[in-house]
Design an enzyme around this catalytic site. Structure first.
Site, PDB file in Angstrom:
ATOM      1  N   CYS A 198       9.106  -4.406  -5.370  1.00  0.00           N
ATOM      2  CA  CYS A 198       9.182  -3.642  -6.618  1.00  0.00           C
ATOM      3  C   CYS A 198       8.731  -2.200  -6.401  1.00  0.00           C
ATOM      4  O   CYS A 198       7.534  -1.930  -6.297  1.00  0.00           O
ATOM      5  CB  CYS A 198       8.324  -4.323  -7.685  1.00  0.00           C
ATOM      6  SG  CYS A 198       8.120  -3.378  -9.190  1.00  0.00           S
ATOM      7  N   CYS A 233       6.358  -0.712  -8.972  1.00  0.00           N
ATOM      8  CA  CYS A 233       5.010  -1.280  -8.792  1.00  0.00           C
ATOM      9  C   CYS A 233       4.193  -0.443  -7.814  1.00  0.00           C
ATOM     10  O   CYS A 233       3.023  -0.141  -8.035  1.00  0.00           O
ATOM     11  CB  CYS A 233       5.095  -2.713  -8.270  1.00  0.00           C
ATOM     12  SG  CYS A 233       5.880  -3.884  -9.379  1.00  0.00           S
TER      13      CYS A 233
END
Length: 290
Positions: A38, A41
């Site tokens: 991700c 993230c």
């Protein structure tokens, strides 16, 4: 694992219960649900870490790798990443999904997290507080950061040496103390050296049980009383040690060329002038002398 005492990785449901749920009854815990694949993230994580560090212990950050901790992900119904949830008193109280600007995150935290005491932002004060709580590993982590910025910071070197001494690394502790320059922290340096002295002496002395047995057979055994006090000092049993040293001083102040008096003064240096035991036993010593 993070080098910060305020940031940690979650590993398993039991670990989550301890580090997030239980901790949240004392300080708010921000939980970052993330994954290796991700990209948002990875962009968000350093920002959360920066904010957490600035709160200087008033906020904790727990990181949950969703690819690994599937049970935790299912428990909280996490459907998109990144998702950040704030826990307080054992319950989720706020949060957000998706990347957010720093200002929005700070605004979300405001109602829930106490503003840090400006003095707590001082890493040395934070390190002293951690050391006083017996959190020696966390203290070392913080001091390493301080010493990375200035490897001649005398206060940091002295406290770092005391941490090393607590886990038995006496040689490394001595190296750290030898690196201290100047007289600005003379008393703290004397106290740290006293700690090393007591630990080294204790290693060569009879066991506590043996010394107590000797004193049970002969309460006037000055050597056993002194050696027991040193063993107690090495185990941080300061009140018992001070009591024994004062008793020996009153009974035989000339023992080993005045060693009880010298050792009492070393313990005062070790504990620091503001310690309540030092106040009490300095007064008792004065009364014994005069």
């Amino acid at each position: 694992m993070s080098d910060s005492p305020y940031i940690f990785d979650i590993s398993g449901a039991a670990n989550f219960e301890q580090l997030v749920i239980e901790n949240s009854f004392h300080k708010p815990v921000l939980v970052d649900f993330w994954a290796e694949w991700c990209a948002p993230c990875k962009a968000l994580m350093p920002m959360l870490a920066k904010i957490t560090e600035e709160y200087a212990g008033e906020l904790l950050l727990a990181k949950v790798n969703c690819d690994i901790e599937q049970d935790i992900v299912m428990r909280f119904g996490i459907r998109s990443l990144p998702t950040v949830v704030l826990f307080k008193d054992g319950q989720p109280v706020d949060g957000f999904a998706g990347a957010q600007p720093e200002a929005a995150i700070r605004e979300m935290l405001k109602p829930h997290v106490a503003e840090p005491d400006p003095s707590a932002a001082d890493p040395m004060e934070a390190a002293q507080a951690l050391f006083a709580e017996g959190r020696f590993a966390d203290t070392e982590t913080l001091l390493k950061q301080v010493l990375t910025e200035n490897n001649e910071n005398a206060a940091a070197l002295i406290l770092y040496a005391r941490c090393l001494a607590e886990r038995g690394e006496l040689g490394e502790a001595q190296v750290a103390l030898d690196a201290v320059k100047g007289d600005e922290h003379k008393q703290a340096l004397a106290g740290a050296r006293a700690q090393l002295t007591f630990l080294r002496q204790a290693a060569d002395l009879p066991e506590v049980a043996t010394l107590k047995s000797r004193l049970a057979q002969n309460a006037e055994d000055d050597e056993a009383l002194y050696q027991l006090a040193v063993q107690q000092l090495a185990r941080q049993q300061y009140e018992a040690a001070l009591d024994g040293l004062l008793k020996l001083f009153v009974r035989n102040r000339s023992y080993a060329d005045g060693l009880p008096h010298k050792t009492l003064l070393q313990v005062f240096d070790l504990l620091g002038g503001d310690h309540p035991l030092v106040t009490t036993y300095r007064r008792k010593l004065y009364q014994a002398i005069y």
